[in-house]
Write a protein that holds these residues in place. Structure first.
Motif, PDB file in Angstrom:
ATOM      1  N   ASN A  40       1.751  -3.878  -1.369  1.00 45.51           N
ATOM      2  CA  ASN A  40       0.412  -4.394  -1.068  1.00 45.51           C
ATOM      3  C   ASN A  40      -0.250  -5.053  -2.274  1.00 45.51           C
ATOM      4  O   ASN A  40      -1.450  -5.316  -2.257  1.00 45.51           O
ATOM      5  N   GLY A  41       0.521  -5.274  -3.338  1.00 47.06           N
ATOM      6  CA  GLY A  41      -0.003  -6.056  -4.451  1.00 47.06           C
ATOM      7  C   GLY A  41      -0.355  -5.315  -5.726  1.00 47.06           C
ATOM      8  O   GLY A  41      -0.772  -5.935  -6.696  1.00 47.06           O
ATOM      9  N   HIS A  42      -0.235  -3.997  -5.751  1.00 45.48           N
ATOM     10  CA  HIS A  42      -0.527  -3.270  -6.987  1.00 45.48           C
ATOM     11  C   HIS A  42       0.574  -3.556  -8.012  1.00 45.48           C
ATOM     12  O   HIS A  42       1.751  -3.663  -7.663  1.00 45.48           O
ATOM     13  N   SER A  43       0.174  -3.661  -9.261  1.00 44.90           N
ATOM     14  CA  SER A  43       1.153  -3.929 -10.313  1.00 44.90           C
ATOM     15  C   SER A  43       1.858  -2.639 -10.727  1.00 44.90           C
ATOM     16  O   SER A  43       1.364  -1.524 -10.486  1.00 44.90           O
ATOM     17  N   VAL A  44       3.000  -2.810 -11.374  1.00 45.77           N
ATOM     18  CA  VAL A  44       3.762  -1.658 -11.876  1.00 45.77           C
ATOM     19  C   VAL A  44       2.912  -0.872 -12.871  1.00 45.77           C
ATOM     20  O   VAL A  44       2.896   0.354 -12.854  1.00 45.77           O
ATOM     21  N   LYS A  45       2.173  -1.580 -13.736  1.00 45.33           N
ATOM     22  CA  LYS A  45       1.323  -0.901 -14.726  1.00 45.33           C
ATOM     23  C   LYS A  45       0.239  -0.077 -14.043  1.00 45.33           C
ATOM     24  O   LYS A  45      -0.009   1.066 -14.421  1.00 45.33           O
ATOM     25  N   GLU A  46      -0.404  -0.642 -13.027  1.00 47.83           N
ATOM     26  CA  GLU A  46      -1.443   0.092 -12.292  1.00 47.83           C
ATOM     27  C   GLU A  46      -0.858   1.363 -11.668  1.00 47.83           C
ATOM     28  O   GLU A  46      -1.474   2.442 -11.741  1.00 47.83           O
ATOM     29  N   LEU A  47       0.312   1.239 -11.081  1.00 49.38           N
ATOM     30  CA  LEU A  47       0.950   2.390 -10.433  1.00 49.38           C
ATOM     31  C   LEU A  47       1.361   3.440 -11.463  1.00 49.38           C
ATOM     32  O   LEU A  47       1.222   4.638 -11.219  1.00 49.38           O
ATOM     33  N   ALA A  48       1.853   2.989 -12.601  1.00 48.56           N
ATOM     34  CA  ALA A  48       2.237   3.934 -13.663  1.00 48.56           C
ATOM     35  C   ALA A  48       1.022   4.731 -14.125  1.00 48.56           C
ATOM     36  O   ALA A  48       1.101   5.952 -14.302  1.00 48.56           O
ATOM     37  N   ASP A  49      -0.099   4.055 -14.278  1.00 49.48           N
ATOM     38  CA  ASP A  49      -1.331   4.742 -14.689  1.00 49.48           C
ATOM     39  C   ASP A  49      -1.830   5.695 -13.612  1.00 49.48           C
ATOM     40  O   ASP A  49      -2.229   6.822 -13.900  1.00 49.48           O
ATOM     41  N   GLU A  50      -1.785   5.259 -12.371  1.00 47.20           N
ATOM     42  CA  GLU A  50      -2.286   6.088 -11.260  1.00 47.20           C
ATOM     43  C   GLU A  50      -1.452   7.343 -11.036  1.00 47.20           C
ATOM     44  O   GLU A  50      -1.988   8.413 -10.770  1.00 47.20           O
ATOM     45  N   PHE A  51      -0.129   7.208 -11.150  1.00 44.86           N
ATOM     46  CA  PHE A  51       0.761   8.328 -10.838  1.00 44.86           C
ATOM     47  C   PHE A  51       1.266   9.056 -12.089  1.00 44.86           C
ATOM     48  O   PHE A  51       2.095   9.952 -11.985  1.00 44.86           O
ATOM     49  N   TYR A  52       0.746   8.670 -13.261  1.00 43.35           N
ATOM     50  CA  TYR A  52       1.120   9.319 -14.522  1.00 43.35           C
ATOM     51  C   TYR A  52       2.632   9.286 -14.763  1.00 43.35           C
ATOM     52  O   TYR A  52       3.238  10.281 -15.145  1.00 43.35           O
ATOM     53  N   LEU A  53       3.234   8.113 -14.497  1.00 41.79           N
ATOM     54  CA  LEU A  53       4.655   7.900 -14.719  1.00 41.79           C
ATOM     55  C   LEU A  53       4.823   6.705 -15.637  1.00 41.79           C
ATOM     56  O   LEU A  53       3.901   5.894 -15.790  1.00 41.79           O
ATOM     57  N   SER A  54       5.997   6.571 -16.219  1.00 39.44           N
ATOM     58  CA  SER A  54       6.271   5.395 -17.038  1.00 39.44           C
ATOM     59  C   SER A  54       6.493   4.194 -16.115  1.00 39.44           C
ATOM     60  O   SER A  54       6.822   4.343 -14.928  1.00 39.44           O
ATOM     61  N   GLN A  55       6.313   3.004 -16.678  1.00 37.80           N
ATOM     62  CA  GLN A  55       6.553   1.800 -15.888  1.00 37.80           C
ATOM     63  C   GLN A  55       8.015   1.725 -15.464  1.00 37.80           C
ATOM     64  O   GLN A  55       8.317   1.289 -14.351  1.00 37.80           O
ATOM     65  N   LYS A  56       8.910   2.181 -16.319  1.00 32.70           N
ATOM     66  CA  LYS A  56      10.329   2.194 -15.987  1.00 32.70           C
ATOM     67  C   LYS A  56      10.595   3.101 -14.775  1.00 32.70           C
ATOM     68  O   LYS A  56      11.396   2.766 -13.905  1.00 32.70           O
ATOM     69  N   SER A  57       9.926   4.254 -14.721  1.00 35.15           N
ATOM     70  CA  SER A  57      10.088   5.164 -13.571  1.00 35.15           C
ATOM     71  C   SER A  57       9.583   4.515 -12.287  1.00 35.15           C
ATOM     72  O   SER A  57      10.208   4.640 -11.231  1.00 35.15           O
ATOM     73  N   ILE A  58       8.462   3.822 -12.373  1.00 35.63           N
ATOM     74  CA  ILE A  58       7.918   3.124 -11.203  1.00 35.63           C
ATOM     75  C   ILE A  58       8.904   2.054 -10.732  1.00 35.63           C
ATOM     76  O   ILE A  58       9.198   1.948  -9.532  1.00 35.63           O
ATOM     77  N   GLN A  59       9.455   1.300 -11.675  1.00 39.00           N
ATOM     78  CA  GLN A  59      10.432   0.263 -11.316  1.00 39.00           C
ATOM     79  C   GLN A  59      11.661   0.878 -10.650  1.00 39.00           C
ATOM     80  O   GLN A  59      12.178   0.341  -9.669  1.00 39.00           O
ATOM     81  N   ARG A  60      12.116   2.012 -11.159  1.00 38.27           N
ATOM     82  CA  ARG A  60      13.285   2.687 -10.593  1.00 38.27           C
ATOM     83  C   ARG A  60      12.994   3.163  -9.168  1.00 38.27           C
ATOM     84  O   ARG A  60      13.831   3.017  -8.271  1.00 38.27           O
ATOM     85  N   ILE A  61      11.828   3.718  -8.945  1.00 36.06           N
ATOM     86  CA  ILE A  61      11.435   4.193  -7.616  1.00 36.06           C
ATOM     87  C   ILE A  61      11.406   3.024  -6.631  1.00 36.06           C
ATOM     88  O   ILE A  61      11.952   3.114  -5.521  1.00 36.06           O
ATOM     89  N   ILE A  62      10.798   1.918  -7.036  1.00 33.48           N
ATOM     90  CA  ILE A  62      10.706   0.742  -6.169  1.00 33.48           C
ATOM     91  C   ILE A  62      12.101   0.218  -5.843  1.00 33.48           C
ATOM     92  O   ILE A  62      12.413  -0.070  -4.674  1.00 33.48           O
TER      93      ILE A  62
END
Length: 92
Positions: free
Chosen positions: A62-84
């Motif tokens: 829905n348009g949220h950036s990886v950085k925004e998601l990393a901050d929201e879920f307290y994960l690294s950007q790399k972890s967010i990318q891996r999940i996606i």
């Protein structure tokens, strides 16, 4: 995990035999293969993580950036990318 005193559970001669190999130290005796449970079988952690990961993917879609998601879920950007990436592989 709780500890059981060997002297209260095992025969004295077996305790003495074990002491020849390990004296006064902790020892872990694994479960038999047939008694093992899969990770997450006793808790809701596995399902909770799957729900969280799907929420991350939906927000990303829905348009949220990886950085925004990393901050929201307290994960690294790399972890967010891996999940996606894992969800894309699994469902797309």
């Amino acid at each position: 995990m709780s500890y059981i005193k060997a002297a209260e559970l095992l025969p004295k001669d077996l305790v003495e035999l074990i002491q020849n190999y390990i004296d006064g130290e902790y020892i872990y005796i694994p479960k038999k293969e047939k008694n093992k449970k899969a990770w997450g079988a006793n808790t809701t952690t596995k399902a909770d993580l799957a729900d969280r990961n799907m929420s991350i993917y939906e927000k990303y879609s829905n348009g949220h950036s990886v950085k925004e998601l990393a901050d929201e879920f307290y994960l690294s950007q790399k972890s967010i990318q891996r999940i996606i990436l894992n969800i894309k592989k699994k469902y797309c």
